[in-house]
Design a protein around this motif. Structure first.
Motif, PDB file in Angstrom:
ATOM      1  N   ARG A  19       0.826  -1.203   0.000  1.00  0.00           N
ATOM      2  CA  ARG A  19       0.000   0.000   0.000  1.00  0.00           C
ATOM      3  C   ARG A  19       0.863   1.258   0.000  1.00  0.00           C
ATOM      4  O   ARG A  19       0.517   2.256  -0.651  1.00  0.00           O
ATOM      5  N   GLU A  20       1.944   1.246   0.726  1.00  0.00           N
ATOM      6  CA  GLU A  20       2.835   2.405   0.743  1.00  0.00           C
ATOM      7  C   GLU A  20       3.420   2.655  -0.639  1.00  0.00           C
ATOM      8  O   GLU A  20       3.545   3.813  -1.083  1.00  0.00           O
ATOM      9  N   ALA A  21       3.792   1.595  -1.345  1.00  0.00           N
ATOM     10  CA  ALA A  21       4.339   1.751  -2.690  1.00  0.00           C
ATOM     11  C   ALA A  21       3.286   2.299  -3.648  1.00  0.00           C
ATOM     12  O   ALA A  21       3.580   3.175  -4.485  1.00  0.00           O
ATOM     13  N   ALA A  22       2.053   1.814  -3.537  1.00  0.00           N
ATOM     14  CA  ALA A  22       0.985   2.303  -4.409  1.00  0.00           C
ATOM     15  C   ALA A  22       0.696   3.781  -4.160  1.00  0.00           C
ATOM     16  O   ALA A  22       0.520   4.568  -5.110  1.00  0.00           O
ATOM     17  N   LEU A  23       0.675   4.179  -2.895  1.00  0.00           N
ATOM     18  CA  LEU A  23       0.436   5.589  -2.579  1.00  0.00           C
ATOM     19  C   LEU A  23       1.588   6.456  -3.064  1.00  0.00           C
ATOM     20  O   LEU A  23       1.368   7.555  -3.600  1.00  0.00           O
ATOM     21  N   ALA A  24       2.797   5.986  -2.885  1.00  0.00           N
ATOM     22  CA  ALA A  24       3.951   6.758  -3.358  1.00  0.00           C
ATOM     23  C   ALA A  24       3.908   6.937  -4.867  1.00  0.00           C
ATOM     24  O   ALA A  24       4.261   8.008  -5.389  1.00  0.00           O
ATOM     25  N   ARG A  25       3.465   5.907  -5.578  1.00  0.00           N
ATOM     26  CA  ARG A  25       3.352   6.011  -7.032  1.00  0.00           C
ATOM     27  C   ARG A  25       2.328   7.073  -7.429  1.00  0.00           C
ATOM     28  O   ARG A  25       2.546   7.872  -8.353  1.00  0.00           O
ATOM     29  N   LEU A  26       1.215   7.120  -6.725  1.00  0.00           N
ATOM     30  CA  LEU A  26       0.196   8.120  -7.031  1.00  0.00           C
ATOM     31  C   LEU A  26       0.674   9.533  -6.704  1.00  0.00           C
ATOM     32  O   LEU A  26       0.414  10.482  -7.446  1.00  0.00           O
ATOM     33  N   LEU A  27       1.347   9.658  -5.562  1.00  0.00           N
ATOM     34  CA  LEU A  27       1.830  10.983  -5.172  1.00  0.00           C
ATOM     35  C   LEU A  27       2.920  11.496  -6.111  1.00  0.00           C
ATOM     36  O   LEU A  27       3.035  12.700  -6.344  1.00  0.00           O
ATOM     37  N   ALA A  28       3.717  10.589  -6.655  1.00  0.00           N
ATOM     38  CA  ALA A  28       4.793  11.002  -7.563  1.00  0.00           C
ATOM     39  C   ALA A  28       4.251  11.458  -8.903  1.00  0.00           C
ATOM     40  O   ALA A  28       4.902  12.225  -9.629  1.00  0.00           O
ATOM     41  N   GLY A  29       3.048  11.025  -9.276  1.00  0.00           N
ATOM     42  CA  GLY A  29       2.477  11.415 -10.556  1.00  0.00           C
ATOM     43  C   GLY A  29       3.120  10.630 -11.695  1.00  0.00           C
ATOM     44  O   GLY A  29       3.797   9.611 -11.507  1.00  0.00           O
ATOM     45  N   SER A  30       2.885  11.121 -12.923  1.00  0.00           N
ATOM     46  CA  SER A  30       3.419  10.428 -14.106  1.00  0.00           C
ATOM     47  C   SER A  30       4.921  10.633 -14.207  1.00  0.00           C
ATOM     48  O   SER A  30       5.453  11.706 -13.906  1.00  0.00           O
ATOM     49  N   ARG A  31       5.590   9.606 -14.696  1.00  0.00           N
ATOM     50  CA  ARG A  31       7.027   9.713 -14.924  1.00  0.00           C
ATOM     51  C   ARG A  31       7.297  10.550 -16.186  1.00  0.00           C
ATOM     52  O   ARG A  31       6.468  10.592 -17.103  1.00  0.00           O
ATOM     53  N   PRO A  32       8.424  11.197 -16.271  1.00  0.00           N
ATOM     54  CA  PRO A  32       8.760  11.970 -17.483  1.00  0.00           C
ATOM     55  C   PRO A  32       8.707  11.117 -18.741  1.00  0.00           C
ATOM     56  O   PRO A  32       8.296  11.593 -19.809  1.00  0.00           O
ATOM     57  N   GLU A  33       9.087   9.851 -18.645  1.00  0.00           N
ATOM     58  CA  GLU A  33       9.052   8.975 -19.802  1.00  0.00           C
ATOM     59  C   GLU A  33       7.626   8.756 -20.284  1.00  0.00           C
ATOM     60  O   GLU A  33       7.368   8.674 -21.499  1.00  0.00           O
ATOM     61  N   GLU A  34       6.681   8.653 -19.322  1.00  0.00           N
ATOM     62  CA  GLU A  34       5.284   8.478 -19.700  1.00  0.00           C
ATOM     63  C   GLU A  34       4.739   9.719 -20.412  1.00  0.00           C
ATOM     64  O   GLU A  34       3.972   9.602 -21.378  1.00  0.00           O
ATOM     65  N   ILE A  35       5.143  10.888 -19.932  1.00  0.00           N
ATOM     66  CA  ILE A  35       4.696  12.126 -20.596  1.00  0.00           C
ATOM     67  C   ILE A  35       5.291  12.227 -21.999  1.00  0.00           C
ATOM     68  O   ILE A  35       4.596  12.598 -22.964  1.00  0.00           O
ATOM     69  N   ARG A  36       6.562  11.886 -22.153  1.00  0.00           N
ATOM     70  CA  ARG A  36       7.181  11.925 -23.482  1.00  0.00           C
ATOM     71  C   ARG A  36       6.523  10.917 -24.411  1.00  0.00           C
ATOM     72  O   ARG A  36       6.304  11.174 -25.595  1.00  0.00           O
ATOM     73  N   GLN A  37       6.174   9.753 -23.870  1.00  0.00           N
ATOM     74  CA  GLN A  37       5.496   8.757 -24.685  1.00  0.00           C
ATOM     75  C   GLN A  37       4.125   9.259 -25.134  1.00  0.00           C
ATOM     76  O   GLN A  37       3.747   9.097 -26.308  1.00  0.00           O
ATOM     77  N   ALA A  38       3.373   9.883 -24.219  1.00  0.00           N
ATOM     78  CA  ALA A  38       2.067  10.418 -24.581  1.00  0.00           C
ATOM     79  C   ALA A  38       2.199  11.541 -25.607  1.00  0.00           C
ATOM     80  O   ALA A  38       1.373  11.655 -26.530  1.00  0.00           O
TER      81      ALA A  38
END
Length: 350
Positions: free
Chosen positions: A93-112
């Motif tokens: 659960r801590e990892a899932a919350l941290a992923r949400l708080l971090a937002g999208s990765r720069p690679e994901e934005i570049r891919q989009a």
């Protein structure tokens, strides 16, 4: 033979007269009040707050134990596994919350962004194809089906561009606030489950709640226990008091905190210091195990005289004599919850 009989009658008459005198005349304010009673202590039955088999019992009858000392344990392998599983869920659960708080990765934005560019290029190609097909159709050089296919391809390209642009906007915006709050709530729930599992694991150990002496070892290793099943009986060594009974005529002279001297038959040459710590607010009949048949019908009040017992010599049920100088002024503060004054260890009278 008459003289011995007359002597006995005279002694009996004198005894009766003395009893009548002391019964009819109140105790003088300058004299000492003598009460008789028995040493009393508190006892507690110790039980596990768990359902499991006993693994080991670490004490025997008569052992002196200190507050917090480990007395017995249960089998804990199953409880430990539950703690490990709950801890793993918390980490997930801590990892899932941290992923949400971090937002999208720069690679994901570049891919989009790249997907938007590709969709835009396909749209431009579909538009050009449609325009050529339309011109050919006007000159009767292309069929109506070809024109329809070009129109459909153009519409599809436009829709794909919108999908790519929406995906880019989501990547740039990041997770929804509601998703983050949901993840936080689920993490809190898993942490609560972990705390509960740790408490249940801690309940596999039985610790002494106070200093005392093990009076009875009730169960043995291998026995099944529950919170309703006592394992040990602990006699508390502090506080220690003498339970005595006083008549109503002396109640006004029994002030809480009044000092007293206690003696016992077991240690006739030793005196113990004490103080009046409790006087019952209600009357009761004299206990039958304390007084004679003639005195059983008299109403008395229970008095609790706390005793300094640094050497642990006074034991439950031991007969004791309490001497109180009822003319004295209150010399010490009444004990709170039966606790002895700080200098109790030094106040014993040899």
């Amino acid at each position: 033979m008459k003289k011995p009989i007359l002597g006995l009658l005279l002694v009996a008459a004198l005894g009766a007269a003395a009893w009548w005198y002391f019964a009819e005349n109140p105790v003088d304010a300058s004299s000492d009040l003598v009460l008789y009673g028995n040493v009393d202590i508190r006892e507690t039955d110790l039980a596990f707050n768990n359902n499991e088999h006993i693994h080991q019992v670490l004490v025997q009858e008569g052992d002196r134990v200190r507050k917090g000392q480990l007395l017995a344990t249960l089998h804990r392998s199953r409880r430990q596994a539950e703690v490990n599983a709950a801890a793993a869920r918390v980490k997930a659960r801590e990892a899932a919350l941290a992923r949400l708080l971090a937002g999208s990765r720069p690679e994901e934005i570049r891919q989009a962004t790249a997907n938007v560019a590709a969709a835009d290029a396909r749209l431009a190609d579909a538009r050009a194809t449609y325009e050529r097909t339309r011109d050919l159709s006007r000159r009767q050089a292309a069929s109506a089906q070809a024109l329809d296919d070009a129109q459909a391809a153009l519409n599809t390209a436009r829709a794909n561009l919108k999908v790519a642009e929406a995906a880019l906007a989501l990547a740039e915006e990041g997770p929804r606030a509601e998703d983050i709050e949901e993840a936080r709530a689920m993490l809190m729930a898993d942490k609560a489950q972990l705390e509960l599992a740790e408490v249940v694991l801690a309940d596999t150990e039985l610790h002494a709640p106070a200093d005392g002496v093990i009076r009875n070892r009730i169960l043995q290793p291998g026995d099944m226990v529950s919170p309703q099943t006592p394992v040990l009986t602990l006699a508390l060594t502090d506080p220690v008091w003498v339970r005595a009974y006083a008549p109503e005529t002396v109640l006004g002279k029994l002030v809480l905190g009044t000092s007293a001297v206690i003696t016992t038959d077991s240690f006739p040459d030793k005196q113990y210091t004490g103080w009046v710590g409790y006087v019952s607010p209600t009357a009761e009949f004299t206990p039958k195990n304390v007084e004679t048949t003639e005195l059983r019908t008299r109403l008395v009040y229970q008095v609790r005289v706390f005793v300094c017992n640094p050497q642990g010599e006074l034991r439950l049920g031991m007969p004791a004599t309490v001497t109180i100088a009822i003319a004295q002024e209150q010399t010490q503060t009444p004990a709170q919850d039966g606790q002895a004054p700080p200098d109790c260890a030094r106040s014993q009278v040899e």
